[in-house]
Design a protein around this motif. Structure first.
Motif, PDB file in Angstrom:
ATOM      1  N   ASP A  10       0.897  -1.081   0.080  1.00 46.75           N
ATOM      2  CA  ASP A  10       0.128   0.152  -0.176  1.00 46.75           C
ATOM      3  C   ASP A  10       0.917   1.368  -0.105  1.00 46.75           C
ATOM      4  N   LYS A  13       2.157   1.542  -3.414  1.00 45.96           N
ATOM      5  CA  LYS A  13       1.632   2.304  -4.588  1.00 45.96           C
ATOM      6  C   LYS A  13       1.217   3.671  -4.104  1.00 45.96           C
ATOM      7  N   GLU A  14       1.190   4.235  -2.910  1.00 45.41           N
ATOM      8  CA  GLU A  14       1.113   5.655  -2.347  1.00 45.41           C
ATOM      9  C   GLU A  14       2.225   6.501  -3.175  1.00 45.41           C
ATOM     10  N   SER A  17       1.742   6.830  -6.782  1.00 43.03           N
ATOM     11  CA  SER A  17       0.742   7.512  -7.298  1.00 43.03           C
ATOM     12  C   SER A  17       1.106   8.822  -6.921  1.00 43.03           C
TER      13      SER A  17
END
Length: 97
Positions: A10, A13-14, A17
């Motif tokens: 997670d 992914k942050e 992004s």
């Protein structure tokens, strides 16, 4: 031996992004327009590729789910072999004797 990292999926992914969001905001309006046009061309080609492969996907799904497809193939092969002489090396390679 694998080491355990401190970055989870997670948080990775942050990081990705936020990186791409910052890069996108740093672009000038002309560069954004050009990037959108390029992305449109790329996805247009992907859509055509998917559309061209849909019939093969349907045949693949039917092959997996409907056993009558194989019965039809065997009936077709046996009807062809009874009417047309197929060379011995071809019949041995596809398993028809």
């Amino acid at each position: 031996m694998q080491s355990e990292g401190t970055i989870s999926a997670d948080s990775l992914k942050e990081l990705f992004s936020s990186f791409f969001y910052q890069r996108w905001n740093a672009l000038k309006p002309g560069q954004k327009a050009l990037a959108k046009k390029a992305w449109g061309v790329i996805t247009y080609k992907w859509r055509w590729q998917i559309a061209m492969n849909v019939p093969y996907l349907i045949v693949f799904c039917l092959d997996r789910t409907i056993p009558a497809v194989h019965e039809f193939d065997l009936a077709l092969i046996s009807s062809v072999t009874s009417k047309l002489p197929i060379p011995q090396f071809i019949t041995s390679s596809i398993g028809i004797s």
